[in-house]
Design an enzyme around this catalytic site. Sequence first.
Site, PDB file in Angstrom:
ATOM      1  N   HIS A  63     -85.605  -4.194  47.552  1.00 45.27           N
ATOM      2  CA  HIS A  63     -85.667  -5.660  47.447  1.00 45.27           C
ATOM      3  C   HIS A  63     -84.257  -6.199  47.668  1.00 45.27           C
ATOM      4  CE1 HIS A  63     -89.758  -5.696  45.519  1.00 45.27           C
ATOM      5  NE2 HIS A  63     -89.379  -4.481  45.146  1.00 45.27           N
ATOM      6  N   ARG A  65     -83.611  -9.327  48.477  1.00 43.38           N
ATOM      7  CA  ARG A  65     -83.561 -10.738  48.011  1.00 43.38           C
ATOM      8  C   ARG A  65     -82.939 -11.689  49.035  1.00 43.38           C
ATOM      9  NH1 ARG A  65     -86.749  -8.926  43.837  1.00 43.38           N
ATOM     10  NH2 ARG A  65     -85.617  -7.876  42.178  1.00 43.38           N
ATOM     11  N   HIS A 237     -94.393   3.567  44.663  1.00 44.97           N
ATOM     12  CA  HIS A 237     -93.996   3.946  43.288  1.00 44.97           C
ATOM     13  C   HIS A 237     -95.129   4.446  42.401  1.00 44.97           C
ATOM     14  CE1 HIS A 237     -95.483  -0.102  42.735  1.00 44.97           C
ATOM     15  NE2 HIS A 237     -94.349  -0.701  43.006  1.00 44.97           N
ATOM     16  N   ASP A 309     -87.040   1.713  44.994  1.00 46.96           N
ATOM     17  CA  ASP A 309     -87.496   0.443  44.399  1.00 46.96           C
ATOM     18  C   ASP A 309     -86.301  -0.319  43.801  1.00 46.96           C
ATOM     19  OD1 ASP A 309     -89.067  -1.682  43.747  1.00 46.96           O
ATOM     20  OD2 ASP A 309     -90.295  -0.639  42.261  1.00 46.96           O
ATOM     21  N   HIS A 313     -81.835  -7.747  39.382  1.00 50.99           N
ATOM     22  CA  HIS A 313     -81.913  -9.041  38.693  1.00 50.99           C
ATOM     23  C   HIS A 313     -80.579  -9.272  38.003  1.00 50.99           C
ATOM     24  CE1 HIS A 313     -86.226  -9.336  39.343  1.00 50.99           C
ATOM     25  NE2 HIS A 313     -86.326  -8.059  39.003  1.00 50.99           N
ATOM     26  N   PRO A 328     -89.086  -7.644  35.692  1.00 48.94           N
ATOM     27  CA  PRO A 328     -88.998  -6.187  35.797  1.00 48.94           C
ATOM     28  C   PRO A 328     -88.173  -5.757  37.008  1.00 48.94           C
ATOM     29  CG  PRO A 328     -91.180  -6.926  36.460  1.00 48.94           C
ATOM     30  CD  PRO A 328     -90.437  -8.148  35.971  1.00 48.94           C
ATOM     31  N   GLY A 329     -87.462  -4.657  36.875  1.00 48.84           N
ATOM     32  CA  GLY A 329     -86.700  -4.112  38.006  1.00 48.84           C
ATOM     33  C   GLY A 329     -85.278  -3.805  37.621  1.00 48.84           C
TER      34      GLY A 329
HETATM   35  O1  DOR Z   1     -90.226  -3.867  38.754  1.00 47.53           O
HETATM   36  C1  DOR Z   1     -90.565  -4.507  39.740  1.00 47.53           C
HETATM   37  N1  DOR Z   1     -89.688  -5.313  40.364  1.00 47.53           N
HETATM   38  N2  DOR Z   1     -91.832  -4.407  40.204  1.00 47.53           N
HETATM   39  C2  DOR Z   1     -92.293  -5.231  41.152  1.00 47.53           C
HETATM   40  O2  DOR Z   1     -93.428  -5.112  41.519  1.00 47.53           O
HETATM   41  C3  DOR Z   1     -91.423  -6.288  41.721  1.00 47.53           C
HETATM   42  C4  DOR Z   1     -90.006  -5.901  41.612  1.00 47.53           C
HETATM   43  C5  DOR Z   1     -89.054  -7.041  41.867  1.00 47.53           C
HETATM   44  O3  DOR Z   1     -89.168  -7.687  42.895  1.00 47.53           O
HETATM   45  O4  DOR Z   1     -88.146  -7.257  41.059  1.00 47.53           O
HETATM   46 ZN    ZN Z   2     -90.688  -2.978  44.563  1.00 51.70          ZN
HETATM   47 ZN    ZN Z   3     -94.067  -2.777  43.184  1.00 52.57          ZN
END
Ligand code: DOR
Ligand code: ZN
Ligand code: ZN
Length: 445
Positions: A63, A65, A237, A309, A313, A328-329
């Site tokens: 990601h 962003r 994942h 993944d 954030h 999440p992430g």
């Molecule tokens: O943990 C996650 N973060 N799972 C997701 O499906 C989206 C991702 C995010 O974009 O931060």
């Molecule tokens: Zn993801």
């Molecule tokens: Zn995901």
Amino acid sequence: MLADLRIVEAKLFTASGLQEGGVAVDEGKIVRVAREPNLPKADRTLNLSGKILLPGLIDAHVHLRDMELSYKEDFISGTAAAAAGGFTTVLDMPNTKPPTNSSERLREKIEVAKGKIMVNVGFYSSFPEDQTDYPSLSSSGMTAFKINLYKPSSKIDVDDRKTLLEAFKNVAKVDRPVAVHAEDRRMVEELQAGLRAAGRTRPLDFLSAHPSEAEEKSLAKVLDIVQYALCRTHFCHVSSHKCIAPIREAKRFLGVTCETTPHHLLLTKDMIVRKGGQAIIDPPLRTAEDNSRLMDAFIKGEVDIIGSDHSPHSLEEKGRENVWDIPPGFPGLETTLPLLFTKVSDGTIPLYRLMESLTSKPAEIFHLKGKGALMEGYDADLTAVDLKERFIVDPSEFRTKAKYSPFEGWRLIGRPFLTVVGGSVVYEDGEITAKPGQGAIVKAL
Ligand code: DOR
Ligand code: ZN
Ligand code: ZN
């Protein structure tokens, strides 16, 4: 002939195993793989003194962003993190702001990315809302589709089988893979509503709202649809060990592949207790049994690839009090290779399996031509690793904007020290040497 670059005295990871020698690179391609006397002269020569040279790594789950989410990550910081982590090609997820869910949005995103990226980047698109947009999306350069069945990035009714089947059939027509975040939306939302109503707001409550059963149920629904749509389908994942058997079964007659992550192989929910919001990711960290069964499946090749993944954030977001306010992430680009190399060095993961999962397999699944192998004629994307140096994971040194990690303090080996993209050195001895815009937009065939 005078090539652009020579890398000599390396241990090369080739299709036939490790061999001593070097490579010559010209106009972005590998032009020769040979021992030094047989390499052409070049403008610049790098001597690896016996260190290992790999095909550039590919991360199919990132990601990056940018745009309205640039405070979390942008194309410069995200691709710098990729270069520092040894990744020369990454595939960018569509859940951005605005989301990548039409050919117009995809073209806009590619325009933003062009001047910033320092490694090669391919793009996912969500299912478009306009069902006639599939052909135009694929000709605009999209690599694959992505559907998050828990949180879709386009207005399609993911709970309606007919709608989903139609979308998967449209994907099959343009012959692109669809990558799936399998999680049953209704189950998660009902569980979450119940937990909220009961006043539960702690980090571990996230796990109660996202149980393995939600992943398993969603996986079964998708496999049923794939039987009819016959599109290439990649499960992102995989975190529940109970998903392995149905995927193994489906692979016998359908074009199904899957991925797991370093954190689903190496961390359990105990890390959520220790690190709170910083260890929250979706799907969540689960049990030691999930770790070990996923590791077995990965070693056997039943789990095809590793994706980081990388989902950055801000620290403020990850430090919020109430778990339902925490996105999440966490970042993964700069820890993935060393985490896994450390498991090679302790005898858990065979080297060829690790390499295949980060190079030739993702290239095969996502049809990335000229990528994933250290061979003459292939793109000059290369990663060099020093297997002797040990280091301690220190997130303050990360290039990503997300300077935290559940792996903070881990002692690892296998940090890359040289990354070459399209024949140019983009990262060397701790420094980013690329200029923004030097990476290429990757288009699938
Ligand atoms: O943990 C996650 N973060 N799972 C997701 O499906 C989206 C991702 C995010 O974009 O931060
Ligand atoms: Zn993801
Ligand atoms: Zn995901």
